[in-house]
Design an enzyme around this catalytic site. Structure first.
Site, short mmCIF file in Angstrom:
data_model
loop_
_atom_site.label_atom_id
_atom_site.label_comp_id
_atom_site.label_asym_id
_atom_site.label_seq_id
_atom_site.Cartn_x
_atom_site.Cartn_y
_atom_site.Cartn_z
N HIS A 9 0.83 -1.21 0.00
CA HIS A 9 0.00 0.00 0.00
C HIS A 9 0.86 1.26 0.00
CE1 HIS A 9 0.93 0.91 4.20
NE2 HIS A 9 0.80 -0.39 4.44
N GLU A 82 -2.44 -7.19 7.17
CA GLU A 82 -1.19 -7.15 7.92
C GLU A 82 -1.31 -8.01 9.18
OE1 GLU A 82 1.93 -7.08 8.37
OE2 GLU A 82 2.28 -5.02 7.67
#
Length: 205
Positions: A9, A82
């Protein structure tokens, strides 16, 4: 053979501040948004069959320009999140040292089976990540996938390909909005290129 383009990201303010983001929904900052736009411009010249992202906000925002340019809807997948850092999430290292010194000391030993309170061990995280990628590659055999995910996810895959242990510090560069190319055949992963951020050259903050 399945080709997988893995993308971290774009930048967030918490990246800059060195905070544990984990699974908290943190948005991209303006620079991260520009990184995402550059990444999409890079991919538009390639044939991408399927687009996936973690279901967290920063990956969905990173995928958004690619959705428009590639004319693909990004399918969110929670398995691409994550690692969960439990009680450390949202805190800087200084705040962690002050509030959770014992947990930080245990975490810094890099025991892959250590689980922070309310968190996820590295071993469980690794199994989740590898299982998720293998499932996507099998589902889309022979296609090219673009997957927007997180630095920790990429670290787990890098370790897997190179046969590295789950202990110790990260041994690879993982730039925000960088492009990493893998090939998957069965349960075998191969890295074609890693940490390609040429598309971000000259990008102003």
């Amino acid at each position: 053979m399945t080709e997988v383009i893995l993308i971290r990201h774009g930048e967030t303010d918490w990246n800059v501040q060195g905070r544990f983001q984990g699974q908290i929904d943190v948005p991209l900052n303006p620079f991260g948004e520009r990184q995402a736009a550059r990444m999409a411009e890079r991919l538009v010249h390639e044939q991408v069959d399927v687009l996936y992202c973690s279901d967290l906000l920063r990956t969905r925002q990173t995928a958004a320009p690619a959705e428009r340019m590639l004319r693909l809807a990004a399918a969110p997948d929670a398995a691409l999140r994550e690692q969960h850092f439990g009680v450390l999430e949202g805190l800087s290292f200084d705040e962690v040292r002050a509030r959770h010194p014992d947990e930080l000391a245990a975490w810094m030993l890099h025991d892959p089976d250590y689980t922070l309170p309310d968190g996820e061990s590295v071993r469980r995280f690794h199994a989740r990540v590898v299982g998720a990628l293998n499932a996507l590659a099998a589902r889309h055999a022979g296609q090219r996938l673009a997957v927007v995910t997180h630095g920790g996810v990429l670290d787990m895959l890098y370790r897997t390909v190179h046969g590295l242990p789950l202990t110790g510090n990260r041994q690879c560069e993982i730039p925000n909005a960088g492009i990493n190319r893998l090939r998957s055949q069965g349960d075998r992963l191969e890295i074609v290129s890693w940490a390609d951020d040429a598309h971000l050259t000259g990008l102003a903050r």
